[in-house]
Scaffold this motif. Structure first.
Motif, PDB file in Angstrom:
ATOM      1  N   GLN A   8      14.635  -3.158  52.841  1.00  0.00           N
ATOM      2  CA  GLN A   8      15.460  -2.367  51.920  1.00  0.00           C
ATOM      3  C   GLN A   8      16.462  -1.524  52.697  1.00  0.00           C
ATOM      4  O   GLN A   8      16.089  -0.814  53.641  1.00  0.00           O
ATOM      5  CB  GLN A   8      14.582  -1.466  51.063  1.00  0.00           C
ATOM      6  CG  GLN A   8      15.342  -0.551  50.120  1.00  0.00           C
ATOM      7  CD  GLN A   8      16.016  -1.301  48.989  1.00  0.00           C
ATOM      8  OE1 GLN A   8      15.408  -2.169  48.364  1.00  0.00           O
ATOM      9  NE2 GLN A   8      17.273  -0.970  48.708  1.00  0.00           N
ATOM     10  N   VAL A   9      17.695  -1.597  52.278  1.00  0.00           N
ATOM     11  CA  VAL A   9      18.750  -0.727  52.799  1.00  0.00           C
ATOM     12  C   VAL A   9      19.279   0.083  51.613  1.00  0.00           C
ATOM     13  O   VAL A   9      19.737  -0.489  50.624  1.00  0.00           O
ATOM     14  CB  VAL A   9      19.879  -1.535  53.451  1.00  0.00           C
ATOM     15  CG1 VAL A   9      21.062  -0.622  53.792  1.00  0.00           C
ATOM     16  CG2 VAL A   9      19.367  -2.235  54.704  1.00  0.00           C
ATOM     17  N   THR A  10      19.199   1.389  51.735  1.00  0.00           N
ATOM     18  CA  THR A  10      19.677   2.277  50.678  1.00  0.00           C
ATOM     19  C   THR A  10      20.730   3.196  51.257  1.00  0.00           C
ATOM     20  O   THR A  10      20.472   3.890  52.242  1.00  0.00           O
ATOM     21  CB  THR A  10      18.534   3.103  50.078  1.00  0.00           C
ATOM     22  OG1 THR A  10      17.539   2.217  49.567  1.00  0.00           O
ATOM     23  CG2 THR A  10      19.041   3.989  48.956  1.00  0.00           C
ATOM     24  N   VAL A  11      21.913   3.173  50.655  1.00  0.00           N
ATOM     25  CA  VAL A  11      23.020   3.997  51.118  1.00  0.00           C
ATOM     26  C   VAL A  11      23.295   5.048  50.048  1.00  0.00           C
ATOM     27  O   VAL A  11      23.685   4.710  48.922  1.00  0.00           O
ATOM     28  CB  VAL A  11      24.272   3.148  51.381  1.00  0.00           C
ATOM     29  CG1 VAL A  11      25.375   4.011  51.987  1.00  0.00           C
ATOM     30  CG2 VAL A  11      23.939   1.978  52.302  1.00  0.00           C
ATOM     31  N   SER A  12      23.104   6.293  50.403  1.00  0.00           N
ATOM     32  CA  SER A  12      23.310   7.369  49.435  1.00  0.00           C
ATOM     33  C   SER A  12      24.736   7.890  49.505  1.00  0.00           C
ATOM     34  O   SER A  12      25.364   7.887  50.565  1.00  0.00           O
ATOM     35  CB  SER A  12      22.334   8.508  49.709  1.00  0.00           C
ATOM     36  OG  SER A  12      22.578   9.065  50.986  1.00  0.00           O
ATOM     37  N   SER A  13      25.222   8.344  48.378  1.00  0.00           N
ATOM     38  CA  SER A  13      26.612   8.831  48.311  1.00  0.00           C
ATOM     39  C   SER A  13      26.693  10.319  48.566  1.00  0.00           C
ATOM     40  O   SER A  13      25.690  11.008  48.647  1.00  0.00           O
ATOM     41  CB  SER A  13      27.207   8.504  46.952  1.00  0.00           C
ATOM     42  OG  SER A  13      26.419   9.062  45.934  1.00  0.00           O
TER      43      SER A  13
END
Length: 121
Positions: A116-121
Motif C-alpha cells: 500500500q502506498v498512501t499519499v496524503s494531501s
C-alpha cells in the motif's frame, strides 16, 4: 515455485518520496521483463513502469520524470523510486516478473502480494 516479496510502501505526504522493492526467489533460471503496476480503489490495475532484461524502461505518461524503475539481476530484485508523489497516486502497488525455471521453455508471469502506498494531501 516462485515467490515475490515486496517492501517499501507506506504513508507519505504529497511531494514526498518512497522506494519500493520486489525480490524474487524460488525456481528461477532466468528473468525477463519486470514491472510495477498499481490499483486504486474502484479502478483497474494499470502499468506504472517496466524494465526489460536488457535494461530498457517504459513509463506511463503520468509518472515520467518522477519515477525511476531499476533492477539488480544478481539479486533478482526490481525497484521503483517514486519522487514528487501526488495524492491521486494512492494505490496498492504490485510487482510482476516474467521468469522461467529452465534455460528453455516459456516465461511465466508472477505477481507480488502488493504494497500500500498512501499519499496524503
Amino acid at each position: 515455485q516462485v515467490q515475490l516479496v515486496e517492501s517499501g510502501g507506506g504513508l507519505v505526504q504529497a511531494g514526498g518520496s518512497l522506494r519500493l522493492s520486489c525480490a524474487a526467489s524460488g525456481s528461477i533460471f532466468s528473468v525477463n521483463d519486470m514491472g510495477w503496476y498499481r490499483q486504486a480503489p474502484g479502478k483497474q490495475r494499470e502499468l506504472v513502469a517496466s524494465i526489460s532484461s536488457g535494461g530498457s524502461t517504459q513509463y506511463t505518461d503520468s509518472v515520467k520524470g518522477r519515477f525511476t524503475i531499476s533492477r539488480d539481476n544478481a539479486k533478482r530484485t526490481v525497484y521503483l523510486q517514486m519522487n514528487s508523489l501526488k495524492p491521486e497516486e494512492t494505490a496498492v502497488y504490485y510487482c510482476k516478473i516474467s521468469c522461467r525455471p529452465r534455460s528453455y521453455g516459456a516465461y511465466r508471469d508472477y505477481w507480488g502480494q502488493g504494497t500500500q502506498v498512501t499519499v496524503s494531501s
